[in-house]
Scaffold this active site. Structure first.
Site, PDB file in Angstrom:
ATOM      1  NE  ARG A   1      42.649  74.550 -25.401  1.00  0.00           N
ATOM      2  CZ  ARG A   1      43.361  73.432 -25.286  1.00  0.00           C
ATOM      3  NH1 ARG A   1      43.973  73.167 -24.144  1.00  0.00           N
ATOM      4  NH2 ARG A   1      43.469  72.588 -26.289  1.00  0.00           N
TER       5      ARG A   1
ATOM      6  CG  HIS B   1      49.572  75.120 -22.891  1.00  0.00           C
ATOM      7  ND1 HIS B   1      48.686  75.934 -23.556  1.00  0.00           N
ATOM      8  CD2 HIS B   1      49.023  73.870 -22.962  1.00  0.00           C
ATOM      9  CE1 HIS B   1      47.659  75.234 -24.012  1.00  0.00           C
ATOM     10  NE2 HIS B   1      47.850  73.962 -23.647  1.00  0.00           N
TER      11      HIS B   1
END
Length: 309
Positions: free
Chosen positions: A224, A272
Protein backbone atom coordinates in the site's frame (compact mmCIF):
# COMPACT_ATOMS: atom_id res chain seq x y z
CA UNK A 1 -31.02 -12.02 -3.61
CA UNK A 2 -29.17 -8.88 -4.70
CA UNK A 3 -25.53 -7.82 -4.76
CA UNK A 4 -24.30 -4.26 -5.24
CA UNK A 5 -21.13 -3.85 -7.30
CA UNK A 6 -19.65 -0.55 -6.11
CA UNK A 7 -16.28 0.73 -7.29
CA UNK A 8 -14.75 3.40 -9.49
CA UNK A 9 -11.85 1.13 -10.42
CA UNK A 10 -13.05 -2.27 -11.70
CA UNK A 11 -15.11 -2.79 -14.82
CA UNK A 12 -18.64 -4.12 -14.22
CA UNK A 13 -18.66 -5.46 -17.79
CA UNK A 14 -16.24 -8.12 -16.57
CA UNK A 15 -17.84 -8.77 -13.22
CA UNK A 16 -21.56 -8.90 -13.91
CA UNK A 17 -21.43 -11.81 -16.40
CA UNK A 18 -18.83 -13.64 -14.28
CA UNK A 19 -21.04 -13.42 -11.19
CA UNK A 20 -24.16 -14.41 -13.13
CA UNK A 21 -22.33 -17.42 -14.56
CA UNK A 22 -21.58 -18.60 -11.03
CA UNK A 23 -24.99 -17.66 -9.55
CA UNK A 24 -27.72 -17.22 -12.17
CA UNK A 25 -30.21 -16.41 -9.40
CA UNK A 26 -28.14 -13.44 -8.18
CA UNK A 27 -29.31 -9.96 -9.17
CA UNK A 28 -26.33 -7.66 -9.64
CA UNK A 29 -26.81 -3.90 -9.43
CA UNK A 30 -24.02 -1.54 -10.41
CA UNK A 31 -23.49 1.58 -8.34
CA UNK A 32 -24.80 4.31 -8.53
CA UNK A 33 -27.98 2.48 -9.65
CA UNK A 34 -29.14 1.23 -6.25
CA UNK A 35 -32.82 0.67 -6.83
CA UNK A 36 -34.42 -0.08 -3.48
CA UNK A 37 -31.52 -0.18 -0.97
CA UNK A 38 -33.47 -2.62 1.19
CA UNK A 39 -33.13 -5.29 -1.52
CA UNK A 40 -29.33 -5.42 -1.28
CA UNK A 41 -27.89 -8.22 0.84
CA UNK A 42 -24.28 -8.18 -0.38
CA UNK A 43 -21.76 -5.59 -1.55
CA UNK A 44 -18.69 -6.23 -3.70
CA UNK A 45 -16.59 -3.10 -3.45
CA UNK A 46 -13.24 -1.32 -3.47
CA UNK A 47 -12.80 2.04 -1.71
CA UNK A 48 -16.55 2.74 -1.52
CA UNK A 49 -17.88 6.25 -1.03
CA UNK A 50 -18.24 6.97 2.71
CA UNK A 51 -21.77 6.28 3.89
CA UNK A 52 -22.73 4.02 0.99
CA UNK A 53 -22.54 0.73 2.88
CA UNK A 54 -24.25 2.22 5.93
CA UNK A 55 -27.20 3.17 3.70
CA UNK A 56 -28.00 -0.50 2.96
CA UNK A 57 -30.29 -1.64 5.81
CA UNK A 58 -30.31 -5.37 5.02
CA UNK A 59 -26.63 -5.84 4.18
CA UNK A 60 -25.34 -9.27 5.23
CA UNK A 61 -21.72 -9.22 4.04
CA UNK A 62 -19.16 -6.93 2.40
CA UNK A 63 -16.69 -8.42 -0.07
CA UNK A 64 -13.48 -6.59 -0.95
CA UNK A 65 -12.46 -6.60 -4.60
CA UNK A 66 -8.81 -6.76 -3.52
CA UNK A 67 -6.61 -8.44 -0.97
CA UNK A 68 -6.46 -5.25 1.12
CA UNK A 69 -9.38 -3.79 3.03
CA UNK A 70 -7.92 -0.50 4.32
CA UNK A 71 -10.00 1.53 1.86
CA UNK A 72 -13.18 -0.04 3.24
CA UNK A 73 -12.14 0.24 6.88
CA UNK A 74 -11.40 3.94 6.32
CA UNK A 75 -15.15 4.64 6.05
CA UNK A 76 -16.13 6.09 9.47
CA UNK A 77 -19.73 5.02 8.91
CA UNK A 78 -18.90 1.38 8.13
CA UNK A 79 -21.49 -0.83 9.87
CA UNK A 80 -19.57 -2.54 12.70
CA UNK A 81 -21.49 -5.81 12.78
CA UNK A 82 -21.41 -6.69 9.08
CA UNK A 83 -18.86 -9.39 8.14
CA UNK A 84 -16.05 -8.05 5.96
CA UNK A 85 -14.35 -10.52 3.60
CA UNK A 86 -10.98 -10.00 1.92
CA UNK A 87 -10.39 -11.29 -1.58
CA UNK A 88 -8.37 -14.50 -1.74
CA UNK A 89 -7.97 -15.85 -5.25
CA UNK A 90 -5.28 -17.67 -7.20
CA UNK A 91 -5.12 -14.84 -9.74
CA UNK A 92 -4.13 -12.35 -7.03
CA UNK A 93 -1.42 -14.64 -5.73
CA UNK A 94 -0.08 -15.51 -9.17
CA UNK A 95 0.05 -11.86 -10.19
CA UNK A 96 1.91 -10.80 -7.05
CA UNK A 97 4.44 -13.60 -7.40
CA UNK A 98 5.07 -12.59 -11.01
CA UNK A 99 5.53 -8.93 -10.07
CA UNK A 100 7.84 -9.52 -7.12
CA UNK A 101 9.99 -12.08 -8.94
CA UNK A 102 10.19 -9.72 -11.94
CA UNK A 103 11.39 -6.79 -9.85
CA UNK A 104 13.82 -8.87 -7.79
CA UNK A 105 15.36 -10.42 -10.90
CA UNK A 106 15.47 -7.10 -12.77
CA UNK A 107 17.58 -5.58 -10.01
CA UNK A 108 19.60 -8.70 -9.21
CA UNK A 109 20.52 -9.22 -12.90
CA UNK A 110 21.20 -5.49 -13.40
CA UNK A 111 18.57 -4.85 -16.05
CA UNK A 112 18.80 -1.06 -15.94
CA UNK A 113 22.62 -0.84 -16.06
CA UNK A 114 22.62 -3.10 -19.11
CA UNK A 115 19.88 -1.05 -20.76
CA UNK A 116 21.96 2.07 -20.15
CA UNK A 117 24.96 0.37 -21.74
CA UNK A 118 22.84 -0.67 -24.72
CA UNK A 119 21.88 2.94 -25.36
CA UNK A 120 25.62 3.72 -25.59
CA UNK A 121 26.40 0.60 -27.68
CA UNK A 122 28.70 -0.43 -24.84
CA UNK A 123 29.67 -4.13 -24.55
CA UNK A 124 30.79 -4.54 -20.95
CA UNK A 125 29.90 -7.52 -18.74
CA UNK A 126 29.27 -6.46 -15.14
CA UNK A 127 30.20 -8.39 -11.98
CA UNK A 128 27.30 -10.64 -11.00
CA UNK A 129 26.35 -12.33 -7.73
CA UNK A 130 24.68 -15.72 -7.66
CA UNK A 131 21.09 -15.84 -6.41
CA UNK A 132 22.18 -17.79 -3.32
CA UNK A 133 24.52 -14.89 -2.49
CA UNK A 134 21.68 -12.34 -2.62
CA UNK A 135 19.67 -11.78 0.53
CA UNK A 136 16.01 -10.91 0.01
CA UNK A 137 13.65 -9.91 2.82
CA UNK A 138 9.89 -10.28 2.47
CA UNK A 139 8.04 -8.07 4.95
CA UNK A 140 4.58 -9.53 5.50
CA UNK A 141 3.93 -13.29 5.43
CA UNK A 142 0.26 -13.53 4.65
CA UNK A 143 -1.10 -15.40 1.65
CA UNK A 144 0.76 -13.21 -0.86
CA UNK A 145 3.96 -12.81 1.12
CA UNK A 146 4.39 -16.53 1.71
CA UNK A 147 3.83 -17.30 -1.96
CA UNK A 148 6.42 -14.73 -3.02
CA UNK A 149 8.94 -15.92 -0.42
CA UNK A 150 8.57 -19.53 -1.59
CA UNK A 151 8.97 -18.51 -5.25
CA UNK A 152 12.16 -16.57 -4.51
CA UNK A 153 13.56 -19.40 -2.39
CA UNK A 154 12.86 -21.80 -5.27
CA UNK A 155 15.14 -19.59 -7.41
CA UNK A 156 17.83 -20.12 -4.75
CA UNK A 157 17.74 -16.61 -3.27
CA UNK A 158 18.62 -16.37 0.42
CA UNK A 159 15.16 -15.40 1.66
CA UNK A 160 14.06 -14.16 5.07
CA UNK A 161 10.56 -13.18 6.10
CA UNK A 162 9.18 -10.95 8.83
CA UNK A 163 5.65 -10.64 10.18
CA UNK A 164 3.78 -9.50 13.29
CA UNK A 165 3.50 -13.08 14.55
CA UNK A 166 5.91 -15.89 13.73
CA UNK A 167 5.16 -17.95 10.64
CA UNK A 168 6.80 -21.04 9.21
CA UNK A 169 7.63 -21.16 5.48
CA UNK A 170 9.82 -23.89 3.99
CA UNK A 171 13.16 -22.53 2.84
CA UNK A 172 12.61 -19.13 4.46
CA UNK A 173 14.25 -17.74 7.61
CA UNK A 174 11.17 -16.39 9.42
CA UNK A 175 11.32 -13.72 12.12
CA UNK A 176 8.62 -11.86 13.96
CA UNK A 177 7.87 -8.88 16.13
CA UNK A 178 10.05 -5.96 17.19
CA UNK A 179 12.93 -8.13 18.38
CA UNK A 180 13.39 -9.74 14.98
CA UNK A 181 12.90 -6.59 12.93
CA UNK A 182 16.37 -5.03 13.13
CA UNK A 183 18.07 -8.31 12.25
CA UNK A 184 15.68 -8.80 9.33
CA UNK A 185 16.37 -5.33 7.93
CA UNK A 186 20.15 -5.59 8.41
CA UNK A 187 20.36 -8.64 6.16
CA UNK A 188 17.90 -7.53 3.41
CA UNK A 189 19.73 -6.39 0.28
CA UNK A 190 16.37 -6.44 -1.45
CA UNK A 191 13.40 -5.51 0.75
CA UNK A 192 9.91 -6.47 -0.41
CA UNK A 193 6.95 -4.89 1.41
CA UNK A 194 3.76 -6.98 1.32
CA UNK A 195 2.34 -5.97 4.70
CA UNK A 196 -1.30 -5.10 5.33
CA UNK A 197 -1.79 -1.40 5.97
CA UNK A 198 -2.63 -0.85 9.64
CA UNK A 199 -1.89 1.81 12.23
CA UNK A 200 1.22 -0.20 13.17
CA UNK A 201 2.57 -0.55 9.62
CA UNK A 202 1.72 2.86 8.18
CA UNK A 203 4.95 4.67 7.30
CA UNK A 204 7.15 1.64 7.99
CA UNK A 205 9.23 2.37 4.89
CA UNK A 206 10.91 5.42 6.38
CA UNK A 207 14.33 7.03 6.76
CA UNK A 208 15.12 5.25 10.04
CA UNK A 209 14.36 1.83 8.59
CA UNK A 210 16.12 2.57 5.30
CA UNK A 211 19.23 3.31 7.37
CA UNK A 212 19.01 -0.16 8.91
CA UNK A 213 19.23 -1.82 5.47
CA UNK A 214 22.61 -2.68 3.96
CA UNK A 215 24.20 0.06 1.89
CA UNK A 216 23.04 -0.18 -1.71
CA UNK A 217 19.76 -1.92 -0.87
CA UNK A 218 16.77 -2.03 -3.22
CA UNK A 219 13.19 -1.52 -1.98
CA UNK A 220 10.05 -2.98 -3.56
CA UNK A 221 6.64 -1.76 -2.35
CA UNK A 222 3.71 -3.70 -3.75
CA UNK A 223 1.52 -3.44 -0.64
CA UNK A 224 0.00 0.00 0.00
CA UNK A 225 1.15 3.53 -0.67
CA UNK A 226 0.67 4.38 3.00
CA UNK A 227 3.59 2.14 3.94
CA UNK A 228 6.07 4.50 2.30
CA UNK A 229 7.05 7.89 3.67
CA UNK A 230 7.56 9.36 0.21
CA UNK A 231 9.60 12.32 1.45
CA UNK A 232 12.18 9.89 2.90
CA UNK A 233 12.82 7.91 -0.26
CA UNK A 234 14.54 10.46 -2.51
CA UNK A 235 17.12 11.53 0.13
CA UNK A 236 18.01 7.86 0.74
CA UNK A 237 18.52 7.43 -3.00
CA UNK A 238 20.51 10.64 -3.35
CA UNK A 239 22.95 9.77 -0.58
CA UNK A 240 23.44 6.32 -2.11
CA UNK A 241 22.29 4.25 0.85
CA UNK A 242 19.46 2.95 -1.33
CA UNK A 243 20.36 1.97 -4.90
CA UNK A 244 16.81 2.01 -6.20
CA UNK A 245 13.15 1.23 -5.67
CA UNK A 246 10.23 -0.38 -7.47
CA UNK A 247 6.91 1.15 -6.50
CA UNK A 248 3.49 -0.13 -7.55
CA UNK A 249 1.42 1.74 -4.94
CA UNK A 250 1.31 5.36 -3.82
CA UNK A 251 -0.25 7.57 -1.18
CA UNK A 252 -2.33 9.33 -3.83
CA UNK A 253 -3.40 7.47 -6.94
CA UNK A 254 -3.12 8.06 -9.82
CA UNK A 255 0.36 9.41 -9.20
CA UNK A 256 0.43 13.12 -10.07
CA UNK A 257 2.07 13.85 -13.42
CA UNK A 258 4.50 16.27 -11.78
CA UNK A 259 5.52 13.83 -9.03
CA UNK A 260 9.34 13.49 -8.85
CA UNK A 261 9.15 9.69 -8.81
CA UNK A 262 8.26 9.67 -12.51
CA UNK A 263 11.54 11.24 -13.55
CA UNK A 264 13.96 9.49 -11.22
CA UNK A 265 15.80 6.72 -13.14
CA UNK A 266 16.42 4.83 -9.90
CA UNK A 267 12.68 4.34 -9.34
CA UNK A 268 10.53 1.94 -11.34
CA UNK A 269 6.90 3.10 -11.29
CA UNK A 270 3.94 0.88 -12.17
CA UNK A 271 0.25 1.91 -11.84
CA UNK A 272 -0.99 -0.42 -9.05
CA UNK A 273 -0.97 -3.50 -11.26
CA UNK A 274 1.15 -5.96 -9.25
CA UNK A 275 -1.80 -8.08 -8.18
CA UNK A 276 -5.01 -7.67 -10.15
CA UNK A 277 -8.31 -9.34 -9.36
CA UNK A 278 -9.63 -11.24 -12.39
CA UNK A 279 -13.40 -11.54 -12.42
CA UNK A 280 -13.38 -14.80 -14.34
CA UNK A 281 -11.67 -16.59 -11.43
CA UNK A 282 -12.51 -14.44 -8.40
CA UNK A 283 -16.28 -14.59 -8.97
CA UNK A 284 -16.17 -18.22 -7.87
CA UNK A 285 -14.99 -17.34 -4.35
CA UNK A 286 -17.55 -14.53 -4.03
CA UNK A 287 -20.39 -16.85 -5.09
CA UNK A 288 -19.19 -19.60 -2.76
CA UNK A 289 -19.21 -17.22 0.21
CA UNK A 290 -22.66 -15.91 -0.67
CA UNK A 291 -23.92 -19.49 -0.63
CA UNK A 292 -22.34 -19.94 2.81
CA UNK A 293 -24.05 -16.80 4.06
CA UNK A 294 -27.41 -17.90 2.68
CA UNK A 295 -26.98 -21.28 4.39
CA UNK A 296 -26.04 -19.67 7.71
CA UNK A 297 -22.48 -21.05 7.53
CA UNK A 298 -19.28 -19.19 8.56
CA UNK A 299 -17.70 -17.15 5.77
CA UNK A 300 -14.19 -17.80 4.48
CA UNK A 301 -11.44 -15.15 4.63
CA UNK A 302 -13.09 -12.93 7.22
CA UNK A 303 -11.23 -9.77 8.21
CA UNK A 304 -10.29 -9.14 11.83
CA UNK A 305 -11.23 -5.48 12.02
CA UNK A 306 -9.10 -4.86 15.10
CA UNK A 307 -5.99 -6.03 13.26
CA UNK A 308 -7.05 -4.49 9.96
CA UNK A 309 -6.62 -7.64 7.88
Amino acid sequence: MTLLFATDFDNPRDWVPALKAEMPELEVRVWPELGNPADIRYALTWNPRPGLLASLPNLRAIFSLGAGVDGILADPTLPPAIPLVRMVDDSLTEGMVEYVVWQVLAWHRQHEPYRAQQRKALWRPLPQKLARERRVGVMGLGELGQACARALAALDFDVAGWSRTRKSVDGVDCGAGPKGFDRFLARSEILVCLLPLTDDTRGILNAANFARLPAGAFVINAARGGHLVEADLLPALRDGHLAGAALDVFADEPLARDHPFWQDPRIAVTPHVASLTHARTAAKSVAANIRRAEAGEPLDNLVDRKRGY
